[in-house]
Design a protein around this motif. Structure first.
Motif, mmCIF file in Angstrom:
data_model
loop_
_atom_site.group_PDB
_atom_site.id
_atom_site.type_symbol
_atom_site.label_atom_id
_atom_site.label_comp_id
_atom_site.label_asym_id
_atom_site.label_seq_id
_atom_site.Cartn_x
_atom_site.Cartn_y
_atom_site.Cartn_z
ATOM 1 N N LYS A 42 27.317 12.292 -23.279
ATOM 2 C CA LYS A 42 25.699 12.108 -23.178
ATOM 3 C C LYS A 42 25.006 11.737 -24.599
ATOM 4 O O LYS A 42 25.167 12.128 -25.456
ATOM 5 C CB LYS A 42 24.912 12.641 -22.675
ATOM 6 C CG LYS A 42 25.397 13.135 -20.900
ATOM 7 C CD LYS A 42 24.734 14.529 -20.649
ATOM 8 C CE LYS A 42 24.651 14.297 -19.700
ATOM 9 N NZ LYS A 42 24.028 15.615 -18.762
ATOM 10 N N ARG A 44 22.185 11.393 -27.657
ATOM 11 C CA ARG A 44 21.076 11.800 -28.130
ATOM 12 C C ARG A 44 20.240 11.361 -29.029
ATOM 13 O O ARG A 44 21.159 10.680 -30.064
ATOM 14 C CB ARG A 44 20.926 13.017 -28.210
ATOM 15 C CG ARG A 44 21.807 14.527 -27.066
ATOM 16 C CD ARG A 44 21.562 15.528 -27.598
ATOM 17 N NE ARG A 44 21.494 16.672 -27.082
ATOM 18 C CZ ARG A 44 20.718 17.204 -26.992
ATOM 19 N NH1 ARG A 44 21.643 18.364 -28.514
ATOM 20 N NH2 ARG A 44 20.534 18.439 -25.627
ATOM 21 N N TYR A 46 17.971 10.999 -31.857
ATOM 22 C CA TYR A 46 17.779 12.091 -32.903
ATOM 23 C C TYR A 46 16.528 10.673 -33.317
ATOM 24 O O TYR A 46 16.858 9.403 -33.826
ATOM 25 C CB TYR A 46 18.576 12.169 -33.520
ATOM 26 C CG TYR A 46 19.112 13.646 -32.895
ATOM 27 C CD1 TYR A 46 18.328 14.424 -32.183
ATOM 28 C CD2 TYR A 46 20.183 12.769 -32.138
ATOM 29 C CE1 TYR A 46 19.158 15.639 -31.944
ATOM 30 C CE2 TYR A 46 21.062 14.077 -31.829
ATOM 31 C CZ TYR A 46 20.635 15.063 -31.435
ATOM 32 O OH TYR A 46 21.083 16.010 -30.621
#
Length: 58
Positions: A42, A44, A46
């Motif tokens: 997965k 992410r 940021y």
């Protein structure tokens, strides 16, 4: 599905089950290898947030 999710699922259905995290992790890894189930990573996202006055971000 991660090993942690599998362990949670097992504990929900079998509350008296005593199994270690590493045991479940190794079992799930073996199943992935045996049935060639890819582990989906997965991503992410940021990013920096603007600097706010003290206490404002909270």
């Amino acid at each position: 599905m991660s090993a942690a999710q599998v362990k949670d699922w097992l504990l929900e259905r079998f509350s008296d089950l005593e199994v270690g995290d590493n045991t479940v992790c190794l079992y799930v890894a073996d199943l992935r290898e045996r049935y060639r189930i890819p582990k989906q990573a997965k991503l992410r996202n940021y990013e920096a947030v603007p600097e706010l006055p003290m206490g404002k971000q909270m």
